[in-house]
Design a protein around this motif. Structure first.
Motif, mmCIF file in Angstrom:
data_model
loop_
_atom_site.group_PDB
_atom_site.id
_atom_site.type_symbol
_atom_site.label_atom_id
_atom_site.label_comp_id
_atom_site.label_asym_id
_atom_site.label_seq_id
_atom_site.Cartn_x
_atom_site.Cartn_y
_atom_site.Cartn_z
ATOM 1 N N THR A 183 0.750 -1.123 -0.018
ATOM 2 C CA THR A 183 0.051 0.054 0.222
ATOM 3 C C THR A 183 0.762 1.361 -0.058
ATOM 4 N N THR A 184 2.022 1.205 0.715
ATOM 5 C CA THR A 184 2.993 2.328 0.605
ATOM 6 C C THR A 184 3.485 2.831 -0.649
ATOM 7 N N ILE A 185 3.652 1.348 -1.439
ATOM 8 C CA ILE A 185 4.138 1.745 -3.004
ATOM 9 C C ILE A 185 3.158 2.301 -3.794
ATOM 10 N N TYR A 186 1.796 2.011 -3.621
ATOM 11 C CA TYR A 186 0.751 2.620 -4.112
ATOM 12 C C TYR A 186 0.471 3.826 -3.838
ATOM 13 N N VAL A 187 0.647 4.384 -2.856
ATOM 14 C CA VAL A 187 0.593 5.768 -2.274
ATOM 15 C C VAL A 187 1.475 6.614 -2.864
ATOM 16 N N HIS A 188 2.591 6.007 -2.887
ATOM 17 C CA HIS A 188 4.161 6.787 -3.413
ATOM 18 C C HIS A 188 3.940 6.791 -4.945
ATOM 19 N N ALA A 189 3.164 5.947 -5.638
ATOM 20 C CA ALA A 189 3.143 6.076 -6.947
ATOM 21 C C ALA A 189 2.180 7.219 -7.373
ATOM 22 N N MET B 179 -2.075 -8.040 -1.459
ATOM 23 C CA MET B 179 -0.981 -8.927 -1.452
ATOM 24 C C MET B 179 -1.263 -10.509 -1.287
ATOM 25 N N PRO B 180 -2.558 -10.959 -0.672
ATOM 26 C CA PRO B 180 -2.871 -12.228 -0.796
ATOM 27 C C PRO B 180 -3.049 -12.820 -2.122
ATOM 28 N N GLN B 181 -3.597 -11.898 -3.085
ATOM 29 C CA GLN B 181 -3.877 -12.438 -4.518
ATOM 30 C C GLN B 181 -2.332 -12.753 -5.138
ATOM 31 N N MET B 182 -1.590 -11.566 -4.880
ATOM 32 C CA MET B 182 -0.385 -11.491 -5.752
ATOM 33 C C MET B 182 0.647 -12.722 -5.130
ATOM 34 N N GLU C 2 16.188 -5.545 3.393
ATOM 35 C CA GLU C 2 16.050 -5.183 2.235
ATOM 36 C C GLU C 2 15.762 -6.094 1.246
ATOM 37 N N GLU C 3 15.931 -7.424 1.695
ATOM 38 C CA GLU C 3 15.875 -8.698 0.822
ATOM 39 C C GLU C 3 14.279 -8.855 0.830
ATOM 40 N N GLU C 4 13.550 -8.761 1.763
ATOM 41 C CA GLU C 4 12.181 -8.891 1.989
ATOM 42 C C GLU C 4 11.520 -7.811 1.237
ATOM 43 N N TRP C 5 11.894 -6.805 1.287
ATOM 44 C CA TRP C 5 11.452 -5.398 0.440
ATOM 45 C C TRP C 5 11.526 -5.840 -1.047
ATOM 46 N N ASN C 6 12.816 -6.318 -1.517
ATOM 47 C CA ASN C 6 12.739 -6.419 -2.869
ATOM 48 C C ASN C 6 11.983 -7.842 -3.250
ATOM 49 N N ASN C 7 11.845 -8.743 -2.401
ATOM 50 C CA ASN C 7 10.984 -9.990 -2.910
ATOM 51 C C ASN C 7 9.516 -9.395 -3.202
ATOM 52 N N LEU C 8 9.302 -8.563 -2.062
ATOM 53 C CA LEU C 8 7.838 -7.974 -2.364
ATOM 54 C C LEU C 8 7.623 -7.427 -3.717
ATOM 55 N N GLN C 9 8.781 -6.592 -4.107
ATOM 56 C CA GLN C 9 8.423 -5.837 -5.399
ATOM 57 C C GLN C 9 8.410 -6.982 -6.581
ATOM 58 N N THR C 10 9.329 -8.018 -6.316
ATOM 59 C CA THR C 10 9.334 -9.085 -7.316
ATOM 60 C C THR C 10 8.108 -9.457 -7.617
ATOM 61 N N GLU D 142 1.227 -5.635 -11.019
ATOM 62 C CA GLU D 142 0.604 -4.695 -10.175
ATOM 63 C C GLU D 142 1.853 -3.714 -9.450
ATOM 64 N N LEU D 143 3.092 -3.662 -9.987
ATOM 65 C CA LEU D 143 4.071 -2.859 -9.425
ATOM 66 C C LEU D 143 4.049 -1.431 -10.397
ATOM 67 N N PRO D 144 3.609 -0.350 -9.519
ATOM 68 C CA PRO D 144 3.736 0.887 -10.511
ATOM 69 C C PRO D 144 5.021 1.316 -11.075
ATOM 70 N N LYS D 145 6.026 0.976 -10.026
ATOM 71 C CA LYS D 145 7.378 1.269 -10.548
ATOM 72 C C LYS D 145 8.332 0.801 -9.373
ATOM 73 N N LYS D 146 9.457 0.604 -9.515
ATOM 74 C CA LYS D 146 10.212 -0.014 -8.375
ATOM 75 C C LYS D 146 10.937 1.151 -7.661
ATOM 76 N N ILE D 147 10.580 0.943 -6.208
ATOM 77 C CA ILE D 147 10.948 1.992 -5.273
ATOM 78 C C ILE D 147 12.359 1.681 -4.588
ATOM 79 N N ASP D 148 13.195 2.417 -4.407
ATOM 80 C CA ASP D 148 14.135 2.018 -3.408
ATOM 81 C C ASP D 148 13.885 1.744 -1.971
#
Length: 334
Positions: free
Chosen positions: A94-100, A148-151, A298-306, A313-319
């Motif tokens: 949800t934080t990624i969606y808001v940031h996008a 997240m459950p569906q993804m 960071e590994e968990e964060w990257n796995n989430l974006q993968t 559903e990833l608008p854009k990759k966020i560091d």
């Protein structure tokens, strides 16, 4: 006369001591800082949060938690962004969606609660043995698109060579609250469910747990505590105390049995037998769903974006450093 004077002196001393005690209690109470939490749903999956409240770990840190269940990611984020809540407990996506959406006040993940998906694959018929290949050509009751459950569910299917769009009939037009009822009424061959519904269906013979999407998707920041950047800057000490209380609860959960945890959190699930709560807690503990500390790495964060990218559903990759702040979490575990 001396006797009366002595009694008066003793009475005065007692009243003075009592008033000081009351003053002390009042001072202690006044130090309690309120933190309004909006949780996305009420779930045994969030056991450490309820332990932190019930065992007084937040209170020991001077934090008075006001917990509200907002029933849905969109509603939870709306409550946070509109200042209806100070902290949200919801999926990090949800934080990624808001940031996008180019928010001027981004939402920052500061403490992790769960580190795997919390859903299970439930089959209508109990197989003699389970193979993911059995899902091909079946009707699958999924979760909300973009959630997240569906993804995580789609990620698990693809991991086993199943194309969610072409290898099965995916149903996603049923509200979250009605998915279990739809399956119980005869819709679908398989369903993706949270606990305790999955275990309840198994007990009632309605369905059978055949796999864990949490085990399939790996470690991800599935549910985290987050706040607006502005709130974090203005309430740094409050959130530091909050995170310390959370960490105490995480340690307590790790070092106590499922039965002990179930007993503590039972008041939050009045309609669920404590034995069933224990079964669910044990299942989550055995697959390491509860984060052992509040640090989102960071590994968990990257796995989430993968996983989000795989689902389209990833608008854009966020560091990692943009939407994750582990400062409070690292202080809490020292």
């Amino acid at each position: 006369m001396k006797h009366i004077k002595r009694k008066f002196t003793l009475l005065f001393t007692f009243l003075l001591a009592f008033s000081l005690l009351l003053a002390g209690c009042s001072t202690s109470s006044s130090k309690q800082e309120k933190v309004r939490i909006a949780e996305v749903t009420r779930s045994i999956f969030y056991a450490p949060q309820y332990v932190a409240i019930e065992k007084g770990f937040f209170e020991d840190e001077g934090i008075n938690v006001e917990l509200t269940t907002t029933w849905g990611g969109d509603k939870t984020m709306t409550a946070l962004l509109s200042d209806g809540a100070d902290v949200a407990l919801v999926g990090s996506e949800t934080t990624i969606y808001v940031h996008a959406q180019e928010s001027t006040d981004p939402v920052i993940n500061f403490a992790q609660l769960t580190q795997t998906d919390g859903t299970f694959l439930v089959a209508r018929k109990k197989p003699d043995f389970f193979s993911w290949e059995q899902l091909k050509g079946s009707t699958f009751l999924g979760q909300r698109k973009g959630g997240m459950p569906q993804m995580a569910g789609e990620f698990g299917l693809k991991k086993h060579g199943i194309d969610p769009k072409n290898d099965l009939k995916m149903i996603q037009n049923i509200d979250f609250a009605n998915i279990a009822n739809a399956f119980a009424s005869g819709t679908g061959d398989y369903v993706q469910l949270f606990e305790p519904q999955a275990s309840l269906f198994e007990q009632e013979g309605i369905g059978h747990i055949v796999a864990s999407f949490g085990a399939e998707s790996g470690k991800i920041p599935y549910t985290t505590f987050m706040a607006k950047e502005s709130y974090m800057k203005e309430n740094k000490e409050t959130l530091e105390k909050f995170t310390k209380g959370l960490y105490k609860a995480q340690l307590w959960v790790e070092n106590h049995s499922a039965a002990e945890i179930a007993e503590v959190i039972a008041p939050y699930f009045e309609d669920t037998p404590v034995e069933l709560i224990e079964t669910v807690v044990d299942r989550y503990k055995s697959q390491h769903s509860f984060a052992l500390n509040p640090i989102l790495d960071e590994e968990e964060w990257n796995n989430l974006q993968t996983i989000m990218e795989e689902a389209g559903e990833l608008p854009k990759k966020i560091d990692y450093d943009v939407l994750v702040d582990t400062t409070l979490a690292k202080k809490a575990i020292k």
